[in-house]
Motif scaffolding. Sequence first.
Motif, PDB file in Angstrom:
ATOM      1  N   PRO A   2      27.631  67.726  53.376  1.00  0.00           N
ATOM      2  CA  PRO A   2      28.297  68.878  52.772  1.00  0.00           C
ATOM      3  C   PRO A   2      29.611  68.458  52.108  1.00  0.00           C
ATOM      4  CG  PRO A   2      28.480  68.946  55.171  1.00  0.00           C
ATOM      5  CD  PRO A   2      27.603  67.784  54.836  1.00  0.00           C
ATOM      6  N   GLY A   3      29.918  69.074  50.996  1.00  0.00           N
ATOM      7  CA  GLY A   3      31.142  68.745  50.279  1.00  0.00           C
ATOM      8  C   GLY A   3      30.956  67.681  49.225  1.00  0.00           C
ATOM      9  N   THR A   4      29.726  67.212  49.055  1.00  0.00           N
ATOM     10  CA  THR A   4      29.440  66.256  47.986  1.00  0.00           C
ATOM     11  C   THR A   4      28.402  66.857  47.055  1.00  0.00           C
ATOM     12  OG1 THR A   4      27.732  65.138  49.276  1.00  0.00           O
ATOM     13  CG2 THR A   4      29.945  64.235  49.391  1.00  0.00           C
ATOM     14  N   GLN A   5      28.516  66.510  45.789  1.00  0.00           N
ATOM     15  CA  GLN A   5      27.607  67.073  44.796  1.00  0.00           C
ATOM     16  C   GLN A   5      27.351  66.036  43.710  1.00  0.00           C
ATOM     17  OE1 GLN A   5      29.233  70.469  42.830  1.00  0.00           O
ATOM     18  NE2 GLN A   5      27.522  70.659  41.417  1.00  0.00           N
ATOM     19  N   VAL A   6      26.093  65.919  43.322  1.00  0.00           N
ATOM     20  CA  VAL A   6      25.712  65.066  42.208  1.00  0.00           C
ATOM     21  C   VAL A   6      24.837  65.919  41.287  1.00  0.00           C
ATOM     22  CG1 VAL A   6      23.692  64.025  43.338  1.00  0.00           C
ATOM     23  CG2 VAL A   6      24.884  62.779  41.586  1.00  0.00           C
ATOM     24  N   ASP A   7      25.077  65.810  39.971  1.00  0.00           N
ATOM     25  CA  ASP A   7      24.431  66.713  39.025  1.00  0.00           C
ATOM     26  C   ASP A   7      22.990  66.369  38.701  1.00  0.00           C
ATOM     27  OD1 ASP A   7      26.682  68.239  38.932  1.00  0.00           O
ATOM     28  OD2 ASP A   7      27.424  67.410  37.043  1.00  0.00           O
ATOM     29  N   GLY A   8      22.535  65.194  39.008  1.00  0.00           N
ATOM     30  CA  GLY A   8      21.157  64.802  38.728  1.00  0.00           C
ATOM     31  C   GLY A   8      20.952  63.352  39.102  1.00  0.00           C
ATOM     32  N   PHE A   9      19.694  62.895  38.940  1.00  0.00           N
ATOM     33  CA  PHE A   9      19.392  61.525  39.331  1.00  0.00           C
ATOM     34  C   PHE A   9      20.108  60.514  38.445  1.00  0.00           C
ATOM     35  CE2 PHE A   9      16.593  57.742  39.571  1.00  0.00           C
ATOM     36  CZ  PHE A   9      16.796  57.465  40.908  1.00  0.00           C
ATOM     37  N   PHE A  10      20.229  60.812  37.150  1.00  0.00           N
ATOM     38  CA  PHE A  10      20.951  59.896  36.260  1.00  0.00           C
ATOM     39  C   PHE A  10      22.418  59.797  36.673  1.00  0.00           C
ATOM     40  CE2 PHE A  10      23.263  58.885  32.320  1.00  0.00           C
ATOM     41  CZ  PHE A  10      22.683  57.647  32.060  1.00  0.00           C
ATOM     42  N   SER A  11      23.016  60.925  37.029  1.00  0.00           N
ATOM     43  CA  SER A  11      24.403  60.901  37.518  1.00  0.00           C
ATOM     44  C   SER A  11      24.506  60.131  38.831  1.00  0.00           C
ATOM     45  CB  SER A  11      24.926  62.322  37.713  1.00  0.00           C
ATOM     46  OG  SER A  11      25.059  62.981  36.486  1.00  0.00           O
ATOM     47  N   ALA A  12      23.478  60.227  39.676  1.00  0.00           N
ATOM     48  CA  ALA A  12      23.478  59.479  40.940  1.00  0.00           C
ATOM     49  C   ALA A  12      23.406  57.980  40.676  1.00  0.00           C
ATOM     50  CB  ALA A  12      22.309  59.928  41.816  1.00  0.00           C
ATOM     51  N   ILE A  13      22.608  57.580  39.673  1.00  0.00           N
ATOM     52  CA  ILE A  13      22.520  56.159  39.328  1.00  0.00           C
ATOM     53  C   ILE A  13      23.867  55.651  38.815  1.00  0.00           C
ATOM     54  CG2 ILE A  13      21.490  54.511  37.706  1.00  0.00           C
ATOM     55  CD1 ILE A  13      18.895  56.103  37.944  1.00  0.00           C
ATOM     56  N   ILE A  14      24.490  56.433  37.925  1.00  0.00           N
ATOM     57  CA  ILE A  14      25.794  56.041  37.383  1.00  0.00           C
ATOM     58  C   ILE A  14      26.843  55.989  38.498  1.00  0.00           C
ATOM     59  CG2 ILE A  14      27.634  56.660  35.764  1.00  0.00           C
ATOM     60  CD1 ILE A  14      25.078  55.613  34.456  1.00  0.00           C
ATOM     61  N   ALA A  15      26.817  56.987  39.400  1.00  0.00           N
ATOM     62  CA  ALA A  15      27.761  56.996  40.522  1.00  0.00           C
ATOM     63  C   ALA A  15      27.552  55.772  41.403  1.00  0.00           C
ATOM     64  CB  ALA A  15      27.615  58.275  41.332  1.00  0.00           C
ATOM     65  N   GLY A  16      26.310  55.419  41.679  1.00  0.00           N
ATOM     66  CA  GLY A  16      26.028  54.237  42.485  1.00  0.00           C
ATOM     67  C   GLY A  16      26.530  52.962  41.828  1.00  0.00           C
ATOM     68  N   LEU A  17      26.321  52.859  40.514  1.00  0.00           N
ATOM     69  CA  LEU A  17      26.827  51.692  39.785  1.00  0.00           C
ATOM     70  C   LEU A  17      28.349  51.636  39.812  1.00  0.00           C
ATOM     71  CD1 LEU A  17      24.479  51.628  36.665  1.00  0.00           C
ATOM     72  CD2 LEU A  17      24.641  49.907  38.463  1.00  0.00           C
ATOM     73  N   LEU A  18      28.992  52.792  39.609  1.00  0.00           N
ATOM     74  CA  LEU A  18      30.458  52.817  39.605  1.00  0.00           C
ATOM     75  C   LEU A  18      31.047  52.530  40.988  1.00  0.00           C
ATOM     76  CD1 LEU A  18      31.250  55.781  37.184  1.00  0.00           C
ATOM     77  CD2 LEU A  18      31.519  53.333  36.768  1.00  0.00           C
ATOM     78  N   ILE A  19      30.389  53.025  42.038  1.00  0.00           N
ATOM     79  CA  ILE A  19      30.858  52.738  43.397  1.00  0.00           C
ATOM     80  C   ILE A  19      30.751  51.240  43.669  1.00  0.00           C
ATOM     81  CG2 ILE A  19      30.345  53.044  45.860  1.00  0.00           C
ATOM     82  CD1 ILE A  19      29.550  55.964  45.157  1.00  0.00           C
ATOM     83  N   GLY A  20      29.630  50.650  43.271  1.00  0.00           N
ATOM     84  CA  GLY A  20      29.468  49.206  43.443  1.00  0.00           C
ATOM     85  C   GLY A  20      30.475  48.414  42.635  1.00  0.00           C
ATOM     86  N   LEU A  21      30.707  48.839  41.397  1.00  0.00           N
ATOM     87  CA  LEU A  21      31.676  48.160  40.542  1.00  0.00           C
ATOM     88  C   LEU A  21      33.097  48.299  41.084  1.00  0.00           C
ATOM     89  CD1 LEU A  21      32.003  46.614  37.856  1.00  0.00           C
ATOM     90  CD2 LEU A  21      32.371  48.818  36.760  1.00  0.00           C
TER      91      LEU A  21
END
Length: 113
Positions: A22-41
């Motif tokens: 709860p308290g987290t939101q991702v707008d779609g799978f593409f946004s989740a992929i970008i978020a994962g890449l940015l977190i890793g970076l």
Amino acid sequence: MSLIIEILLMGLAVAIAAFIVPGTQVDGFFSAIIAGLLIGLANATVGFILRILTFPLNILTLGLMSFIISVLMILLVSNIMSGFHVSGFLSAVIFAVVLAIIKMIFGGLSSRS
């Protein structure tokens, strides 16, 4: 080919963690992929520098400082990305734990094949 699979699995892990926590939101799978890449970076660049600077404190806290830095990198990505939102520090902590568990499960499943 395995890099693409790793990126897709990271996106899936972010999407699942955002759905669970709860308290987290991702707008779609593409946004989740970008978020994962940015977190890793962020963890590989800024997080690495912070881990070097806080090395003595990390030893004293038995690695807890590295976890806090990972949480801060999640909050950083949440602030710079519009399709991924974490509402606060506690949500980021829970998100980091859930994300680590999901990545561990994916790693265990991929090593069996």
